[in-house]
Motif scaffolding. Structure first.
Motif, PDB file in Angstrom:
ATOM      1  N   ASN A 256       0.832  -1.211   0.000  1.00 45.94           N
ATOM      2  CA  ASN A 256       0.000   0.000   0.000  1.00 45.94           C
ATOM      3  C   ASN A 256       0.863   1.257   0.000  1.00 45.94           C
ATOM      4  O   ASN A 256       0.524   2.252  -0.648  1.00 45.94           O
ATOM      5  CB  ASN A 256      -0.936  -0.001   1.209  1.00 45.94           C
ATOM      6  CG  ASN A 256      -2.176  -0.852   0.974  1.00 45.94           C
ATOM      7  OD1 ASN A 256      -2.596  -1.041  -0.165  1.00 45.94           O
ATOM      8  ND2 ASN A 256      -2.760  -1.375   2.036  1.00 45.94           N
ATOM      9  N   LYS A 258       3.888   1.415  -1.305  1.00 47.62           N
ATOM     10  CA  LYS A 258       4.446   1.509  -2.661  1.00 47.62           C
ATOM     11  C   LYS A 258       3.399   2.038  -3.639  1.00 47.62           C
ATOM     12  O   LYS A 258       3.709   2.848  -4.523  1.00 47.62           O
ATOM     13  CB  LYS A 258       4.941   0.137  -3.120  1.00 47.62           C
ATOM     14  CG  LYS A 258       6.229  -0.307  -2.447  1.00 47.62           C
ATOM     15  CD  LYS A 258       6.701  -1.642  -3.004  1.00 47.62           C
ATOM     16  CE  LYS A 258       8.019  -2.075  -2.363  1.00 47.62           C
ATOM     17  NZ  LYS A 258       8.478  -3.378  -2.884  1.00 47.62           N
ATOM     18  N   ALA A 259       2.183   1.564  -3.479  1.00 46.94           N
ATOM     19  CA  ALA A 259       1.094   2.040  -4.342  1.00 46.94           C
ATOM     20  C   ALA A 259       0.877   3.534  -4.138  1.00 46.94           C
ATOM     21  O   ALA A 259       0.627   4.284  -5.091  1.00 46.94           O
ATOM     22  CB  ALA A 259      -0.189   1.270  -4.036  1.00 46.94           C
ATOM     23  N   LYS A 260       0.993   3.947  -2.889  1.00 48.79           N
ATOM     24  CA  LYS A 260       0.837   5.370  -2.570  1.00 48.79           C
ATOM     25  C   LYS A 260       1.937   6.191  -3.240  1.00 48.79           C
ATOM     26  O   LYS A 260       1.686   7.271  -3.786  1.00 48.79           O
ATOM     27  CB  LYS A 260       0.884   5.546  -1.049  1.00 48.79           C
ATOM     28  CG  LYS A 260       0.544   6.940  -0.572  1.00 48.79           C
ATOM     29  CD  LYS A 260       0.535   6.987   0.950  1.00 48.79           C
ATOM     30  CE  LYS A 260       0.211   8.399   1.437  1.00 48.79           C
ATOM     31  NZ  LYS A 260       0.218   8.463   2.927  1.00 48.79           N
ATOM     32  N   ALA A 262       3.658   5.292  -5.961  1.00 51.49           N
ATOM     33  CA  ALA A 262       3.423   5.263  -7.410  1.00 51.49           C
ATOM     34  C   ALA A 262       2.298   6.220  -7.791  1.00 51.49           C
ATOM     35  O   ALA A 262       2.382   6.937  -8.797  1.00 51.49           O
ATOM     36  CB  ALA A 262       3.088   3.842  -7.857  1.00 51.49           C
ATOM     37  N   LEU A 263       1.268   6.243  -6.977  1.00 50.10           N
ATOM     38  CA  LEU A 263       0.151   7.155  -7.236  1.00 50.10           C
ATOM     39  C   LEU A 263       0.608   8.602  -7.117  1.00 50.10           C
ATOM     40  O   LEU A 263       0.200   9.465  -7.907  1.00 50.10           O
ATOM     41  CB  LEU A 263      -0.984   6.871  -6.246  1.00 50.10           C
ATOM     42  CG  LEU A 263      -2.234   7.743  -6.391  1.00 50.10           C
ATOM     43  CD1 LEU A 263      -2.868   7.538  -7.762  1.00 50.10           C
ATOM     44  CD2 LEU A 263      -3.243   7.429  -5.289  1.00 50.10           C
ATOM     45  N   GLN A 388       2.694   5.044 -14.332  1.00 52.15           N
ATOM     46  CA  GLN A 388       2.607   5.022 -12.870  1.00 52.15           C
ATOM     47  C   GLN A 388       1.219   4.598 -12.392  1.00 52.15           C
ATOM     48  O   GLN A 388       1.084   3.887 -11.397  1.00 52.15           O
ATOM     49  CB  GLN A 388       2.973   6.396 -12.291  1.00 52.15           C
ATOM     50  CG  GLN A 388       4.440   6.761 -12.432  1.00 52.15           C
ATOM     51  CD  GLN A 388       5.359   5.745 -11.767  1.00 52.15           C
ATOM     52  OE1 GLN A 388       5.095   5.268 -10.677  1.00 52.15           O
ATOM     53  NE2 GLN A 388       6.445   5.406 -12.455  1.00 52.15           N
ATOM     54  N   PHE A 389       0.180   5.036 -13.130  1.00 51.14           N
ATOM     55  CA  PHE A 389      -1.178   4.597 -12.776  1.00 51.14           C
ATOM     56  C   PHE A 389      -1.308   3.080 -12.936  1.00 51.14           C
ATOM     57  O   PHE A 389      -1.911   2.400 -12.101  1.00 51.14           O
ATOM     58  CB  PHE A 389      -2.222   5.302 -13.641  1.00 51.14           C
ATOM     59  CG  PHE A 389      -2.658   6.639 -13.099  1.00 51.14           C
ATOM     60  CD1 PHE A 389      -3.009   6.783 -11.763  1.00 51.14           C
ATOM     61  CD2 PHE A 389      -2.718   7.758 -13.919  1.00 51.14           C
ATOM     62  CE1 PHE A 389      -3.409   8.016 -11.256  1.00 51.14           C
ATOM     63  CE2 PHE A 389      -3.119   8.991 -13.422  1.00 51.14           C
ATOM     64  CZ  PHE A 389      -3.462   9.121 -12.089  1.00 51.14           C
ATOM     65  N   LYS A 391       1.150   0.959 -12.792  1.00 51.18           N
ATOM     66  CA  LYS A 391       1.955   0.372 -11.721  1.00 51.18           C
ATOM     67  C   LYS A 391       1.176   0.396 -10.403  1.00 51.18           C
ATOM     68  O   LYS A 391       1.196  -0.573  -9.637  1.00 51.18           O
ATOM     69  CB  LYS A 391       3.264   1.159 -11.585  1.00 51.18           C
ATOM     70  CG  LYS A 391       4.249   0.548 -10.597  1.00 51.18           C
ATOM     71  CD  LYS A 391       5.545   1.344 -10.586  1.00 51.18           C
ATOM     72  CE  LYS A 391       6.534   0.767  -9.574  1.00 51.18           C
ATOM     73  NZ  LYS A 391       7.788   1.551  -9.527  1.00 51.18           N
ATOM     74  N   THR A 392       0.482   1.517 -10.175  1.00 50.73           N
ATOM     75  CA  THR A 392      -0.338   1.639  -8.961  1.00 50.73           C
ATOM     76  C   THR A 392      -1.405   0.555  -8.917  1.00 50.73           C
ATOM     77  O   THR A 392      -1.615  -0.093  -7.885  1.00 50.73           O
ATOM     78  CB  THR A 392      -1.014   3.025  -8.903  1.00 50.73           C
ATOM     79  OG1 THR A 392      -0.008   4.041  -8.907  1.00 50.73           O
ATOM     80  CG2 THR A 392      -1.863   3.166  -7.642  1.00 50.73           C
ATOM     81  N   ASP A 393      -2.077   0.351 -10.053  1.00 46.32           N
ATOM     82  CA  ASP A 393      -3.129  -0.675 -10.115  1.00 46.32           C
ATOM     83  C   ASP A 393      -2.563  -2.068  -9.859  1.00 46.32           C
ATOM     84  O   ASP A 393      -3.175  -2.884  -9.156  1.00 46.32           O
ATOM     85  CB  ASP A 393      -3.822  -0.638 -11.483  1.00 46.32           C
ATOM     86  CG  ASP A 393      -4.678   0.610 -11.660  1.00 46.32           C
ATOM     87  OD1 ASP A 393      -5.027   1.228 -10.635  1.00 46.32           O
ATOM     88  OD2 ASP A 393      -4.985   0.962 -12.813  1.00 46.32           O
ATOM     89  N   ARG A 396      -1.701  -2.311  -6.205  1.00 44.14           N
ATOM     90  CA  ARG A 396      -2.942  -2.405  -5.418  1.00 44.14           C
ATOM     91  C   ARG A 396      -3.547  -3.801  -5.510  1.00 44.14           C
ATOM     92  O   ARG A 396      -4.088  -4.321  -4.532  1.00 44.14           O
ATOM     93  CB  ARG A 396      -3.947  -1.367  -5.917  1.00 44.14           C
ATOM     94  CG  ARG A 396      -3.747   0.006  -5.289  1.00 44.14           C
ATOM     95  CD  ARG A 396      -4.747   0.983  -5.811  1.00 44.14           C
ATOM     96  NE  ARG A 396      -4.642   2.272  -5.152  1.00 44.14           N
ATOM     97  CZ  ARG A 396      -5.194   3.385  -5.613  1.00 44.14           C
ATOM     98  NH1 ARG A 396      -5.881   3.356  -6.745  1.00 44.14           N
ATOM     99  NH2 ARG A 396      -5.070   4.524  -4.954  1.00 44.14           N
TER     100      ARG A 396
END
Length: 487
Positions: A256, A258-260, A262-263, A388-389, A391-393, A396
């Protein structure tokens, strides 16, 4: 063998509190419910609570209360459980702080052997707000003790089931005390806890208790050892599952984060793209404005005509300067030269406009170059943003998977924890069995010792008679006489 089963009435035999329902008839249910709750949780004295609640019922019609009693819902499984117990030869009683107007009707409906309850006083068909009865002054333990003595039963032949603080005394004294959907304070004191609102759930525990009466000490100890091994294994499994859940939680939190990150980058790239797009739009606007100005400029690019006009003007000027002309001819030439000069001035103005147009065109081209350059740059940031989006997905999705694993392991661990609680309850019951068996063995041993002492004393008395007749005693015979203080 279990000979008597005692059930509380409210929330055990019936699904609800009778006094709360009577309170609804008088519009005082909220006050009564609050007092009932506090009494059942042990916050206030039961007698005090009971008297306060009954005062609130003053003026209620007894006919309405009797009608209410007919409609009160029985606890699920109540009828079947009581029928089962009576079929096994058990006496079934209710010892309740509730009232005769309710309890008698319910008891008759279920064919209870004993209905021990309080009495609501009434006059002219209306409640007076007064109450009396065994459960006003005495505890349920006192009433149960009297009932057992009347029947000739012992506490070890009795099972008690209740849910409130006033039930604790009888639950603790009975061979088996069952907390049925009970308050926390009651659960702490009970032997068995039943959380399901179905009275049939108490039957397996009573059957198990009956079976345990025939168990030997060795069997009970083996059973305890078996349960302890099972408990140890269950707790180990629970701890392992908790550790796995912890690992998945840590992984989920890491993902989470890392996702943050990337986001955050995606948003940063998006903002940069939007900023550049604003610059693109500004340069487009400037380019379009410049092109508009170019279109608005009017000029005639006839350089040859300008040269011809200049030559003709010089020619006229020379004629005027070098030749003798009459006034009319000279005026004609002067006018002609002026017209040509005007036309020449217009051409020169067009050339100036043309030069301005060329400058504007260069400026427009510059703006256009900026548009192309900035658009490309914006596209780069757009692609970075999309990357990046995406990557975020992806992160997540991994985090969600880790969370699902975490939840799964937590549920499994919770299940194991509940299993361990049940096993601990089993161990608790086995310990009670062991204690009872040892107590019984102690009683048997005491009886044997007593019998042996009677025999030995009788033998000692016989030896003493022989001694008095002149028989010579052995050392053992002398010790026996001394033990019973005969000599």
């Amino acid at each position: 063998m279990i000979k008597l089963v005692v059930l509380d009435l409210d929330n055990v035999i019936i699904d609800g509190e009778a006094i709360d329902e009577i309170g609804k008839l008088m519009g005082v249910e909220d006050k009564i419910i609050n007092l009932t709750k506090r009494a059942m949780e042990g916050e206030i004295d039961f007698k005090e609570s009971l008297e306060e609640r009954v005062k609130l019922l003053k003026g209620a019609r007894i006919d309405d209360i009797k009608k209410l009693a007919q409609t009160l819902p029985l606890m699920e499984g109540a009828k079947e459980t009581i029928k089962y117990l009576k079929g096994k030869g058990c006496k079934v009683a209710t010892i309740t702080g509730s009232f005769d107007l309710i309890a008698d009707i319910i008891g008759e409906k279920l064919n209870l052997d004993y209905i021990i309850c309080n009495k609501l006083h009434h006059k002219n068909g209306l409640l007076t707000g007064e109450v009396s009865g065994p459960l006003v002054e005495k505890t349920k333990y006192d009433i149960l003790k009297e009932l057992l003595e009347e029947e000739g039963f012992s506490f070890d032949e009795c099972v008690a089931v209740g849910d409130g603080a006033n039930d604790i005394s009888m639950l603790e004294s009975a061979k088996l005390g069952i907390a049925f959907n009970a308050k926390p304070i009651v659960k702490e004191k009970a032997d068995i806890i039943v959380e399901e609102k179905n009275l049939k759930c108490i039957i397996p525990f009573i059957e198990e208790l009956e079976e345990s009466n025939n168990i030997t000490l060795e069997e009970a100890l083996d059973k305890k050892s078996e349960y302890e091994d099972k408990l140890s294994a269950t707790l180990k499994e629970r701890d392992e599952l908790n550790n796995k859940a912890k690992e998945k939680k840590e992984l989920r939190d890491e993902l989470n984060n890392k996702a943050k990150e990337a986001l955050g980058l995606a948003i940063k790239f998006r903002d940069k793209r939007n900023e550049i797009n604003k610059m693109v739009e500004e340069n487009k606007r400037l380019r379009d404005e410049t092109n508009k100005k170019i279109r608005e400029l009017k000029w005639s690019p006839f350089r040859r005509k300008r040269l011809k006009l200049e030559k003709e003007i010089r020619k006229i000027d020379k004629i005027i300067e070098t030749q003798v002309l009459d006034m009319k001819k000279e005026n004609e030439l002067v006018n002609r030269a002026n017209d040509l000069r005007k036309e020449l001035a217009k051409i020169k103005e067009d050339e100036k406009t043309m030069a301005e147009s060329l400058e504007l065109k260069k400026l427009s081209e510059k703006y256009h170059e900026n548009v192309v350059k900035l658009s490309n740059e914006a596209q780069e940031y757009h692609e970075k943003m999309l990357e990046q989006f995406q990557k975020t997905d992806e992160i997540r999705a991994q985090a969600d998977e880790a969370h699902n694993e975490f939840v799964k392991f937590m549920k499994l661990a919770s299940k194991k924890h509940e299993e361990s609680k049940k096993i601990m309850e089993e161990i608790k019951q086995v310990n009670k069995q062991i204690k009872a068996i040892k107590s019984k063995m102690g009683e048997i041993e005491a009886a044997k010792t007593h019998k042996r002492e009677i025999i030995e004393r009788k033998k000692a008395e016989e030896i003493y008679k022989l001694f008095k007749d002149g028989k010579k005693l052995t050392k053992d015979e002398l010790l026996l006489l001394q033990r019973y203080k005969i000599v």
